[in-house]
Structures are given as structure tokens and as C-alpha cells.
Motif scaffolding. Structure first.
Motif, PDB file in Angstrom:
ATOM      1  N   CYS A   1       0.860  -1.182   0.000  1.00  0.00           N
ATOM      2  CA  CYS A   1       0.000   0.000   0.000  1.00  0.00           C
ATOM      3  C   CYS A   1       0.897   1.232   0.000  1.00  0.00           C
ATOM      4  CB  CYS A   1      -0.894   0.035   1.239  1.00  0.00           C
ATOM      5  SG  CYS A   1      -1.990  -1.381   1.440  1.00  0.00           S
ATOM      6  N   GLY A   2       0.559   2.208  -0.833  1.00  0.00           N
ATOM      7  CA  GLY A   2       1.370   3.420  -0.874  1.00  0.00           C
ATOM      8  C   GLY A   2       0.987   4.285  -2.050  1.00  0.00           C
ATOM      9  N   ALA A   3       1.997   4.909  -2.671  1.00  0.00           N
ATOM     10  CA  ALA A   3       1.771   5.849  -3.774  1.00  0.00           C
ATOM     11  C   ALA A   3       2.119   5.187  -5.104  1.00  0.00           C
ATOM     12  CB  ALA A   3       2.613   7.105  -3.578  1.00  0.00           C
ATOM     13  N   ILE A   4       1.217   5.296  -6.068  1.00  0.00           N
ATOM     14  CA  ILE A   4       1.454   4.681  -7.374  1.00  0.00           C
ATOM     15  C   ILE A   4       2.637   5.333  -8.088  1.00  0.00           C
ATOM     16  CG2 ILE A   4      -0.166   6.160  -8.613  1.00  0.00           C
ATOM     17  CD1 ILE A   4      -0.994   3.670 -10.242  1.00  0.00           C
ATOM     18  N   THR A   5       2.956   6.598  -7.742  1.00  0.00           N
ATOM     19  CA  THR A   5       4.114   7.255  -8.357  1.00  0.00           C
ATOM     20  C   THR A   5       5.404   6.498  -8.075  1.00  0.00           C
ATOM     21  OG1 THR A   5       4.311   8.696  -6.419  1.00  0.00           O
ATOM     22  CG2 THR A   5       3.086   9.555  -8.306  1.00  0.00           C
ATOM     23  N   GLY A   6       5.501   5.925  -6.869  1.00  0.00           N
ATOM     24  CA  GLY A   6       6.694   5.160  -6.524  1.00  0.00           C
ATOM     25  C   GLY A   6       6.807   3.882  -7.317  1.00  0.00           C
ATOM     26  N   LEU A   7       5.667   3.219  -7.560  1.00  0.00           N
ATOM     27  CA  LEU A   7       5.678   1.989  -8.349  1.00  0.00           C
ATOM     28  C   LEU A   7       6.115   2.267  -9.774  1.00  0.00           C
ATOM     29  CD1 LEU A   7       5.073  -1.026  -8.719  1.00  0.00           C
ATOM     30  CD2 LEU A   7       2.673  -0.401  -9.152  1.00  0.00           C
ATOM     31  N   THR A   8       5.569   3.318 -10.384  1.00  0.00           N
ATOM     32  CA  THR A   8       5.941   3.619 -11.768  1.00  0.00           C
ATOM     33  C   THR A   8       7.411   4.030 -11.863  1.00  0.00           C
ATOM     34  OG1 THR A   8       5.104   5.880 -11.505  1.00  0.00           O
ATOM     35  CG2 THR A   8       3.609   4.267 -12.447  1.00  0.00           C
ATOM     36  N   ALA A   9       7.917   4.758 -10.862  1.00  0.00           N
ATOM     37  CA  ALA A   9       9.333   5.139 -10.875  1.00  0.00           C
ATOM     38  C   ALA A   9      10.229   3.909 -10.823  1.00  0.00           C
ATOM     39  CB  ALA A   9       9.639   6.067  -9.701  1.00  0.00           C
ATOM     40  N   SER A  10       9.808   2.899 -10.048  1.00  0.00           N
ATOM     41  CA  SER A  10      10.627   1.695  -9.912  1.00  0.00           C
ATOM     42  C   SER A  10      10.616   0.832 -11.172  1.00  0.00           C
ATOM     43  CB  SER A  10      10.129   0.857  -8.727  1.00  0.00           C
ATOM     44  OG  SER A  10       8.872   0.261  -9.007  1.00  0.00           O
ATOM     45  N   MET A  11       9.660   1.072 -12.086  1.00  0.00           N
ATOM     46  CA  MET A  11       9.502   0.244 -13.273  1.00  0.00           C
ATOM     47  C   MET A  11      10.001   0.923 -14.543  1.00  0.00           C
ATOM     48  SD  MET A  11       5.669  -1.225 -12.452  1.00  0.00           S
ATOM     49  CE  MET A  11       5.640  -2.362 -13.839  1.00  0.00           C
ATOM     50  N   GLN A  12      10.599   2.097 -14.430  1.00  0.00           N
ATOM     51  CA  GLN A  12      11.007   2.830 -15.629  1.00  0.00           C
ATOM     52  C   GLN A  12      12.131   2.124 -16.381  1.00  0.00           C
ATOM     53  OE1 GLN A  12      11.785   6.598 -13.725  1.00  0.00           O
ATOM     54  NE2 GLN A  12      10.096   7.585 -14.782  1.00  0.00           N
ATOM     55  N   ASN A  13      12.107   2.301 -17.684  1.00  0.00           N
ATOM     56  CA  ASN A  13      13.200   1.851 -18.531  1.00  0.00           C
ATOM     57  C   ASN A  13      14.514   2.450 -18.007  1.00  0.00           C
ATOM     58  OD1 ASN A  13      15.152   2.432 -20.820  1.00  0.00           O
ATOM     59  ND2 ASN A  13      13.690   1.136 -21.914  1.00  0.00           N
ATOM     60  N   PRO A  14      15.581   1.645 -17.865  1.00  0.00           N
ATOM     61  CA  PRO A  14      16.831   2.160 -17.276  1.00  0.00           C
ATOM     62  C   PRO A  14      17.377   3.397 -17.977  1.00  0.00           C
ATOM     63  CG  PRO A  14      16.908  -0.226 -17.425  1.00  0.00           C
ATOM     64  CD  PRO A  14      15.664   0.200 -18.144  1.00  0.00           C
ATOM     65  N   LEU A  15      17.271   3.461 -19.323  1.00  0.00           N
ATOM     66  CA  LEU A  15      17.766   4.647 -20.026  1.00  0.00           C
ATOM     67  C   LEU A  15      16.878   5.853 -19.766  1.00  0.00           C
ATOM     68  CD1 LEU A  15      19.026   3.261 -23.442  1.00  0.00           C
ATOM     69  CD2 LEU A  15      20.375   4.407 -21.683  1.00  0.00           C
ATOM     70  N   VAL A  16      15.562   5.616 -19.726  1.00  0.00           N
ATOM     71  CA  VAL A  16      14.642   6.709 -19.400  1.00  0.00           C
ATOM     72  C   VAL A  16      14.888   7.172 -17.970  1.00  0.00           C
ATOM     73  CG1 VAL A  16      12.213   7.321 -19.069  1.00  0.00           C
ATOM     74  CG2 VAL A  16      12.888   5.957 -21.055  1.00  0.00           C
ATOM     75  N   ARG A  17      15.171   6.228 -17.087  1.00  0.00           N
ATOM     76  CA  ARG A  17      15.384   6.539 -15.677  1.00  0.00           C
ATOM     77  C   ARG A  17      16.516   7.550 -15.488  1.00  0.00           C
ATOM     78  NH1 ARG A  17      12.776   7.185 -11.446  1.00  0.00           N
ATOM     79  NH2 ARG A  17      14.233   8.811 -10.874  1.00  0.00           N
ATOM     80  N   THR A  18      17.526   7.501 -16.371  1.00  0.00           N
ATOM     81  CA  THR A  18      18.665   8.410 -16.214  1.00  0.00           C
ATOM     82  C   THR A  18      18.290   9.871 -16.453  1.00  0.00           C
ATOM     83  OG1 THR A  18      19.350   8.152 -18.531  1.00  0.00           O
ATOM     84  CG2 THR A  18      20.294   6.621 -16.913  1.00  0.00           C
ATOM     85  N   THR A  19      17.157  10.113 -17.111  1.00  0.00           N
ATOM     86  CA  THR A  19      16.735  11.499 -17.326  1.00  0.00           C
ATOM     87  C   THR A  19      16.009  12.055 -16.108  1.00  0.00           C
ATOM     88  OG1 THR A  19      14.592  10.956 -18.304  1.00  0.00           O
ATOM     89  CG2 THR A  19      16.482  11.021 -19.783  1.00  0.00           C
TER      90      THR A  19
END
Length: 564
Positions: free
Chosen positions: A170-188
Motif C-alpha cells: 500500500c502506498g503511492a502509485i508514483t513510486g511503483l511507476t518510478a521503480s519500473m522505468q526503462n533504465p535509459l529513461v530513468r537516467t533522465t
């Protein structure tokens, strides 16, 4: 080399996003068919759930059938089914094979937070909505993406704050989506994913700035503009600490960051940013402050809510950002995304017909037990409506109590603008305070201090920071000392009843509630004013206990104000 790889890999990602956005915009020309097909597919998929059996989903062939068999309801109607899902019985709301990944938590009307199921399909809808919004916003500001996606600062929160008895996070969906980002996208994205788990808000803000201030930022994304202002006020106040940490490759020990997160941040933290520190020192020496308009001169735009009471915060933007455009992130809540804005400078957005089925209650029927509803394509420009949602997260004809205005159409899909959280809610900075909570808090406070009020009214009061004022007649609280104890008790109860209110208070985005004493007879005058406006009768009059209008306080003669 890394930037070249990111640009090369980013092209197909951007092109996929553009195709998705093009599909959405094309669907607006067939909005009625898209909405009907989406509803019936959801009904068919979950027909064998307990909710589906209880509401005869197998008999539903048309939207009219759906309206006949499923009543409009709020969270409390869904809660018995959601509770079974929390305990692991997914079939209470969903068909076979449905995965519930987490529950998104948000403030409820009682002291228990709402938990909204996030299924795999609901997560896909959420991510697609952000993708469509993002590519349209970035293409609207070509410097964001022409030479590779510019860095983004987006605040996310923990998606695993707690777990249900069945072990579902249980928590914030923003955290779940951040944890699932494409590694290259994550660097931005400047804010490290692990930083979403930092509970202390100022420490989280500091970490976000610590990892973004050295980069040529393109945009800041945070739903609430008070979050953005709070973060950059902190950066200005802590400028010496920030510059020293950049120079030394550290994060000051005074920030409340759990040890495991500090350990994860250490590799990136220890890189010394001496050139950045020197540049920031020069800014402070010249201006006396450390503001983003000086250290991020190439910032393209800001991304946050612009509707309702959020407009007032935007008046503070020029001080920090100069003349930068703002793109509304859309009407979005834990329950789902409702709009996708496609232009800067407006709170209005295209209804997200691709991902949820919508109905609308005309504003004048908002208090009826069984109001009529109209479908999206039947809205009338210039009219106000309450939104009713049906989602992949198991919500059916769900009244979210958001009042919107139809300001036009894109194709056949309405373009709507958020006005406020309904007549019985107030939200200065995302706290979503309900009249139910106000009544419960004041009743409990009266019992705690041994007084009895004949009447009272809570009003939002604009200021720096904004706060709430509880209006009472002097005869009910003749002594300042009694008012002081009563005010403290109301504050304590509001904190206990509304987790978002407590969070906004702890982070200083809201000031403490104040008791405001009025001359005797004030309630009689207030009743006359309201009846004159409504044209109602004394027999029909009902004294409100919460009004969300920040201008209402100006209609009262105030004797004094008492803070806890």
C-alpha cells in the motif's frame, strides 16, 4: 557516448509515445463508441466477480443497462469489496486472472485512508495517460526532446509504505511507476528512485534538489504547486548546506534519511560538483538568494495543477522562475486520471476517454439521492458537472466529488476544467478535507474540553501559508483561554482524522487551524445572506459546517482569532 546512446535509444521510445498520443487524439473523434466499448469490455471481464454477480453484470448489454443495475456510490459502497481484495480475495471485484499489484492510498472521509486497488490493467492505464500527456507536453516545447530528453525533476513517494494482511503493498502509485522505468529513461529523472522512500518531506525535497541542481533541467513535475514552492523555498533557505554538499560530495547528516537509502545514494553523492558549487556561490553573492530562475535559466516549463484553489499558488512562481509557462498535469487522483491537458496555461484538459468510462451529474442535481447522469459526448459547454468514474481498478459509478466545467470539445470528447472538490470538500493544498471530518473533529473537541457550540463553520483562509478558520459566536466561547484549548483539540482531531491534513501541516504547507470569534447574531445574518442568494426558505435552510470558498471569510465581521 552515454548521451549519444540515450538519444539513439530514445527515438523509438518517443515515436511509440507519439503513436499512442495520435491514437488517443483520433479516438476523441469517436468518443461515444470508445466509451461504450470500454465500459462493456470491463463489464464482461469482471462479470463473474462478486460485485459483478451482485449487480447482474451478465445482463448488461448497454450503458443504460449499466445505469439501471449499478447505483452511483462513493468509497464507502465499494469498501466491503475492497476489504475482501485487501485480504487476498481478488474475485470480490475482479475476474479470473487479475493481478492486484498494490493499493494506492489517499485520504478518506473517515479516519481510515482509502485504499484503491491497482491492477495490472489499471497500472497500464495510468502509465499510458502519463505517456500521452508527456509526449504532447514535450513536443509542445521542442527543446525538451530535440537533442535527447532533457532532465526531469519529478517527486515520487513510497509505494510500499505498508502492506495488507495478504501482503499486498500500500502506498503511492508514483513510486511503483518510478521503480519500473526503462533504465535509459530513468537516467533522465534526477530524483533517485530509492529517494521516494524518504518519509521526512523536507529531507526528500533536499535530496531532490541535491541531485538535480547540477543538471540542465527541462521541467519540474509535481501535481501540487505548493510542493514545488516548498521545495525551492527550502533550497533558498538551505543554500549554504546545498553548496557545501555539492562541493564536498556529501549529504549533510542533519537530513532524516534512512541508513539504507543513504547507502544507496552514496555512489552518486560522492561525485564532487565543485564547478556547480562555484557557480551557485556566484549567484548567491550577486543576488543574495539561490533561486531556480538563476541556476536553471533554460528551464522549459513547469508541470502542476492549475485549477481550483491551486491558481493562488501560481502567483508565487515569478519570484522563483521568472516568466516560465505552466502545463497542467491533468485532473488526476489515486482513483485514476480524468483529463489530459494538451496546452499550456490552462487547467482544462481533454477527458481521458481511452482509459475510464465517465458519466456526469449536472451540478444542480449534486445533492439528489438518485441524480440523472449524462455521458461524456452529451455535456453542454459552459455547464458544471460532478464526475462519475468506472475504472480498471474496480470502481463502478464512483462519485469522486470533483466538480468540473465543460469548456469545449476536442473532436467529440469534452474538454473539462476542475473547479473544486464539491460543496462538501475543501482542498487548499491537496488535503481534501471533508465536511464529515470537520463535524467529527469539532464534536470530539467539544467533548474533550467540555463545551457546546450552537453552530460553527470552517472556512479556508488564504495566506502564507494558507490555513483554516473555525468560526464561532463569542457567546459560545467567551473566554480566550477556553478558545485556545478548544482550538488545540480541533487541530489534534483534524490531524487524526485526515492523514493528508496531518502531512500538509507537518510540512508547513498548511498553517494551524484558528478559532475565529464572531459577534453574537452573526449566524442569523449569515443565514439571511445565504437564503437571499439561494432563494430558499427558512424551513429548507441547512447550516453548512464547511465551505471551500476562500473569499467567504470576507463576508464576516471578525472580533479576534485564536491559534492553538
Amino acid at each position: 557516448m552515454l548521451n549519444f546512446i540515450k538519444r539513439l535509444a530514445g527515438r523509438p521510445i518517443a515515436n511509440r509515445a507519439r503513436r499512442l498520443a495520435a491514437e488517443f487524439l483520433d479516438q476523441t473523434n469517436r468518443a461515444g463508441d470508445v466509451q461504450r466499448d470500454l465500459l462493456l469490455s470491463r463489464i464482461a471481464r469482471n462479470a463473474d466477480s462478486q460485485f459483478g454477480r451482485d449487480h447482474h453484470f451478465h445482463e448488461i448489454r448497454t450503458p443504460a443497462d449499466f445505469r439501471k443495475r449499478v447505483p452511483i456510490g462513493d468509497y464507502n459502497r465499494h469498501e466491503p469489496y475492497i476489504d475482501r481484495v485487501r485480504r487476498g480475495d481478488v474475485s470480490a471485484l475482479f475476474g479470473a486472472g487479475t493481478d492486484v499489484l498494490m493499493f494506492a492510498m489517499t485520504s478518506g472521509t473517515t479516519n481510515r485512508p482509502k485504499t484503491i486497488p491497482v491492477t495490472r490493467e489499471a497500472l497500464k492505464d495510468y502509465r499510458e495517460g502519463w505517456t500521452i500527456w508527456g509526449i504532447l507536453a514535450f513536443d509542445g516545447h521542442p527543446n525538451m526532446i530535440d537533442h535527447g530528453l532533457r532532465p526531469i525533476l519529478q517527486i515520487a513517494s513510497d509505494w510500499r509504505e505498508s502492506q495488507t494482511a495478504a501482503g499486498i503493498p500500500c502506498g503511492a502509485i508514483t513510486g511503483l511507476t518510478a521503480s519500473m522505468q526503462n533504465p535509459l529513461v530513468r537516467t533522465t529523472y534526477c530524483m533517485p528512485a530509492c529517494a521516494s522512500r524518504i518519509k521526512d518531506v523536507e529531507s526528500k525535497y533536499y535530496v531532490a534538489l541535491r541531485f538535480s541542481i547540477a543538471r540542465d533541467l527541462g521541467t519540474v513535475i509535481a501535481a501540487n504547486p505548493s510542493t514545488i514552492l516548498g521545495m525551492f523555498r527550502l533550497g533558498d533557505r538551505e543554500r549554504e548546506t546545498l553548496i557545501r554538499d555539492l562541493h564536498d560530495g556529501t549529504i549533510d547528516a542533519k537530513w532524516s534519511i534512512p541508513d539504507d537509502i543513504r547507502k544507496q545514494l552514496r555512489f552518486r553523492t560522492r561525485i564532487r560538483r565543485k564547478a556547480t558549487a562555484k557557480r551557485l556561490e556566484a549567484i548567491v553573492e550577486e543576488t543574495g538568494r539561490l533561486l531556480p530562475r538563476d541556476y536553471w535559466p533554460n528551464l522549459e516549463f513547469l508541470s502542476n495543477w492549475m485549477g481550483g484553489t491551486m491558481r493562488a499558488y501560481l502567483r508565487g512562481y515569478p519570484e522563483f522562475f521568472g516568466d516560465k509557462p505552466v502545463r497542467d498535469v491533468g485532473l488526476i487522483a489515486s482513483e485514476g486520471r480524468m483529463t489530459i491537458p494538451i496546452e499550456d496555461g490552462t487547467a482544462a484538459g481533454v477527458l481521458d476517454i481511452r482509459h475510464h468510462y465517465f458519466e456526469f451529474i449536472p451540478e444542480e442535481q449534486g445533492d439528489l439521492a438518485e441524480p440523472d447522469t449524462v455521458e461524456a459526448v452529451d455535456l453542454i459547454e459552459g455547464r458544471n458537472y460532478f464526475i462519475i468514474l468506472t475504472t480498471a481498478g474496480g470502481l463502478y459509478r464512483y462519485n469522486i466529488f470533483d466538480l468540473v466545467r465543460c469548456v469545449g470539445f476536442h473532436g467529440k470528447a469534452p474538454v473539462v476544467e476542475f473547479l473544486n472538490k464539491g460543496a462538501h470538500f475543501s482542498s487548499l493544498t491537496g488535503e481534501k478535507l471533508s465536511e464529515h471530518q470537520v463535524v467529527a473533529a469539532v464534536e470530539a473537541a467539544q467533548r474533550a474540553v467540555g463545551i457546546r457550540l450552537r453552530s460553527y463553520l470552517l472556512l479556508p483562509i488564504w495566506g502564507e501559508p494558507p490555513s483554516y478558520g473555525l468560526l464561532v459566536e463569542t457567546s459560545d466561547l467567551p473566554e480566550t483561554q477556553g478558545a485556545d484549548r478548544f482550538t488545540a483539540a480541533v487541530e489534534e482531531q483534524l490531524r487524526a482524522l485526515n492523514v493528508e491534513y496531518a502531512c500538509k501541516r507537518d510540512t508547513l504547507r498548511l498553517g494551524p487551524v484558528r478559532t475565529i470569534r464572531l459577534p453574537n447574531g452573526a449566524w442569523g445574518e449569515f443565514q439571511k445572506r445565504r437564503l437571499a442568494r439561494s432563494g430558499g426558505t427558512v424551513e429548507q435552510y441547512k447550516q453548512p459546517h464547511l465551505i471551500p470558498d476562500t473569499n467567504e471569510i470576507n463576508s464576516f465581521s471578525v472580533l479576534d482569532s485564536v491559534a492553538p
